[in-house]
Design a protein around this motif. Structure first.
Motif, mmCIF file in Angstrom:
data_model
loop_
_atom_site.group_PDB
_atom_site.id
_atom_site.type_symbol
_atom_site.label_atom_id
_atom_site.label_comp_id
_atom_site.label_asym_id
_atom_site.label_seq_id
_atom_site.Cartn_x
_atom_site.Cartn_y
_atom_site.Cartn_z
ATOM 1 N N LYS A 1 0.836 -1.194 0.000
ATOM 2 C CA LYS A 1 0.000 0.000 0.000
ATOM 3 C C LYS A 1 0.876 1.253 0.000
ATOM 4 N N ARG A 2 0.577 2.137 -0.945
ATOM 5 C CA ARG A 2 1.344 3.384 -1.011
ATOM 6 C C ARG A 2 0.539 4.413 -1.790
ATOM 7 N N LYS A 3 0.955 5.659 -1.656
ATOM 8 C CA LYS A 3 0.381 6.763 -2.420
ATOM 9 C C LYS A 3 1.528 7.626 -2.941
ATOM 10 N N PRO A 4 1.285 8.377 -4.008
ATOM 11 C CA PRO A 4 2.342 9.270 -4.514
ATOM 12 C C PRO A 4 2.869 10.177 -3.412
ATOM 13 N N GLY A 5 4.190 10.286 -3.351
ATOM 14 C CA GLY A 5 4.814 11.119 -2.332
ATOM 15 C C GLY A 5 5.167 10.370 -1.065
ATOM 16 N N ILE A 6 4.723 9.110 -0.960
ATOM 17 C CA ILE A 6 4.988 8.305 0.232
ATOM 18 C C ILE A 6 5.762 7.058 -0.177
ATOM 19 N N PRO A 7 6.934 6.807 0.407
ATOM 20 C CA PRO A 7 7.713 5.618 0.050
ATOM 21 C C PRO A 7 6.947 4.336 0.365
ATOM 22 N N GLN A 8 7.272 3.265 -0.356
ATOM 23 C CA GLN A 8 6.631 1.999 -0.084
ATOM 24 C C GLN A 8 7.106 1.443 1.260
ATOM 25 N N SER A 9 6.334 0.516 1.789
ATOM 26 C CA SER A 9 6.666 -0.119 3.064
ATOM 27 C C SER A 9 7.940 -0.946 2.934
ATOM 28 N N ASP A 10 8.856 -0.745 3.871
ATOM 29 C CA ASP A 10 10.081 -1.543 3.872
ATOM 30 C C ASP A 10 9.755 -3.010 4.140
ATOM 31 N N LEU A 11 8.689 -3.263 4.914
ATOM 32 C CA LEU A 11 8.276 -4.638 5.185
ATOM 33 C C LEU A 11 7.875 -5.335 3.887
ATOM 34 N N TRP A 12 7.134 -4.637 3.022
ATOM 35 C CA TRP A 12 6.738 -5.220 1.731
ATOM 36 C C TRP A 12 7.979 -5.507 0.888
ATOM 37 N N TYR A 13 8.904 -4.562 0.860
ATOM 38 C CA TYR A 13 10.137 -4.737 0.089
ATOM 39 C C TYR A 13 10.890 -5.982 0.556
ATOM 40 N N GLN A 14 11.062 -6.119 1.851
ATOM 41 C CA GLN A 14 11.827 -7.248 2.390
ATOM 42 C C GLN A 14 11.051 -8.557 2.230
ATOM 43 N N LEU A 15 9.739 -8.520 2.477
ATOM 44 C CA LEU A 15 8.937 -9.744 2.425
ATOM 45 C C LEU A 15 8.924 -10.347 1.026
ATOM 46 N N THR A 16 8.715 -9.529 0.015
ATOM 47 C CA THR A 16 8.633 -10.057 -1.348
ATOM 48 C C THR A 16 9.937 -10.747 -1.738
ATOM 49 N N ARG A 17 11.051 -10.238 -1.267
ATOM 50 C CA ARG A 17 12.346 -10.817 -1.618
ATOM 51 C C ARG A 17 12.570 -12.194 -1.006
ATOM 52 N N GLU A 18 11.852 -12.502 0.045
ATOM 53 C CA GLU A 18 11.984 -13.819 0.667
ATOM 54 C C GLU A 18 11.442 -14.928 -0.226
ATOM 55 N N TYR A 19 10.600 -14.557 -1.205
ATOM 56 C CA TYR A 19 9.941 -15.571 -2.022
ATOM 57 C C TYR A 19 10.508 -15.668 -3.435
ATOM 58 N N PRO B 1 21.113 -5.887 -3.369
ATOM 59 C CA PRO B 1 21.263 -5.873 -1.915
ATOM 60 C C PRO B 1 20.469 -4.792 -1.214
ATOM 61 N N SER B 2 20.095 -3.735 -1.942
ATOM 62 C CA SER B 2 19.372 -2.647 -1.287
ATOM 63 C C SER B 2 18.487 -1.955 -2.305
ATOM 64 N N PRO B 3 17.461 -1.203 -1.846
ATOM 65 C CA PRO B 3 16.558 -0.513 -2.768
ATOM 66 C C PRO B 3 17.163 0.724 -3.395
ATOM 67 N N VAL B 4 18.399 1.027 -3.128
ATOM 68 C CA VAL B 4 19.033 2.236 -3.677
ATOM 69 C C VAL B 4 19.524 1.961 -5.097
#
Length: 350
Positions: A320-338, A347-350
């Motif tokens: 869940k996100r809206k323009p101007g708001i970064p995505q959840s770090d939990l979502w970023y990390q969770l998706t990578r587990e699968y 290694p990082s979102p940068v």
């Protein structure tokens, strides 16, 4: 009206009384719109094709169930149509419950439908494209505004309309998918500032969406197995995460934002059966699943994208996100587990 087709449908219904109209149309080798047209009369009526005016009046229908689907997935969301706007052939409905991106150039037929059910009459407005494929349907609920439905019926039913049989032409894919352009394409991808710019990027290089993910594999896209996709959805449910699920067709994209709670596999179907949101996904029609990273002004945006064996996009999931708001770090990390273990992740979102 095609009386022969009408009779064939009646015979088929006697043999398989629980067969849904979409499946009946496949059995009879016709489109759903053509089959529905055989019932034009007291309970099925054609609508005036002024789609923009209809959409701008949908708020008056009250609390309804909005349904959008493609061949492999059905997306059902209850709520009220709010914040409707139309700009040429594009329209929006931007509400917390019903959230739509609408492409009116692909709307061809509209029907008002009354179907007898055990507890009364089920009313709906149904819309189809030029091939007779369902684009969007709006169903009355026990909390709908009855007066609003009657007004819409009176205003938009057009008894002078006649049904013209849909075309059976299949659209040929025109993407060149030129492998020589991949380095330039990936460089342009790295410079994206908005997720919506990705569509323009595909058009610029004349790439199909799935080809672009293959081209970016290991850099911006990473494979996920079908089984891991379902595991991811189960974990999202357990963690009570707010996510976004997009399901669309050429005429409509429908978005659910929120949690997914009651997950029920049934045969080939993987279902979300929540009070306000239902999803029905044909897992046997999934060919590939990708984790996709896109850079934006707000940081990296990660999606999970599901395709069938013809390269058609079945659904997308985002945190869940809206323009101007970064995505959840939990979502970023969770998706990578699968992601498949053979994939090399950034290694990082940068």
């Amino acid at each position: 009206m095609n009386e022969n087709l009408k009779q064939q449908w009646e015979n088929l219904t006697k043999e398989m009384p629980k067969l849904r109209i979409r499946d009946a149309a496949k059995h009879l080798n016709v489109s759903e719109a053509e089959l529905l047209s055989t019932k034009i009369g007291p309970t099925v009526k054609l609508l005036n094709p002024d789609w923009a005016s209809f959409l701008l009046n949908t708020t008056n229908l009250g609390y309804v169930m909005a349904l959008t689907r493609n061949e492999s997935c059905v997306h059902e969301r209850k709520g009220v149509y709010k914040n409707l706007s139309v700009n040429g052939q594009t329209a929006l409905a931007v509400g917390e419950d019903i959230d739509l991106r609408i492409f009116l150039q692909n709307w061809k037929y509209g029907f008002y439908v009354e179907e007898p059910k055990e507890n009364g009459i089920m009313r709906s407005f149904q819309f189809f494209d030029s091939k007779g494929e369902a684009v969007h349907k709006i169903y009355q609920t026990e909390k709908s505004a009855i007066d609003g439905w009657e007004i819409a019926k009176t205003q938009f039913v057009d008894e002078t309309q006649t049904f013209i049989k849909p075309t059976s032409e299949t659209k040929t894919k025109t993407e060149t998918n030129d492998t020589k352009e991949i380095p330039k394409f990936l460089d342009a991808w790295s410079k994206l500032e908005d997720t919506h710019d990705f569509f323009s990027l595909l058009r610029k290089f004349n790439y199909s969406r799935e080809f672009s993910l293959v081209a970016a594999n290991g850099k911006f896209s990473f494979k996920i197995s079908k089984e891991k996709l379902l595991n991811l959805m189960e974990q999202v449910s357990k963690l009570e995460m707010d996510i976004m699920i997009f399901v669309g067709n050429p005429g409509m994209i429908q978005i659910h934002t929120g949690k997914i709670q009651r997950l029920e596999p049934m045969g080939p179907w993987f279902n979300v059966l929540d009070p306000e949101f239902n999803l029905h996904l044909r897992t046997d029609q999934i060919e590939s699943v990708w984790l996709v990273d896109k850079p934006t002004k707000d940081g990296l945006v990660t999606s999970v994208e599901v395709f069938d064996n013809e390269g058609n996009l079945i659904l997308q999931m985002f945190g869940k996100r809206k323009p101007g708001i970064p995505q959840s770090d939990l979502w970023y990390q969770l998706t990578r587990e699968y992601v498949d273990k053979t994939e090399k992740l950034n290694p990082s979102p940068v």
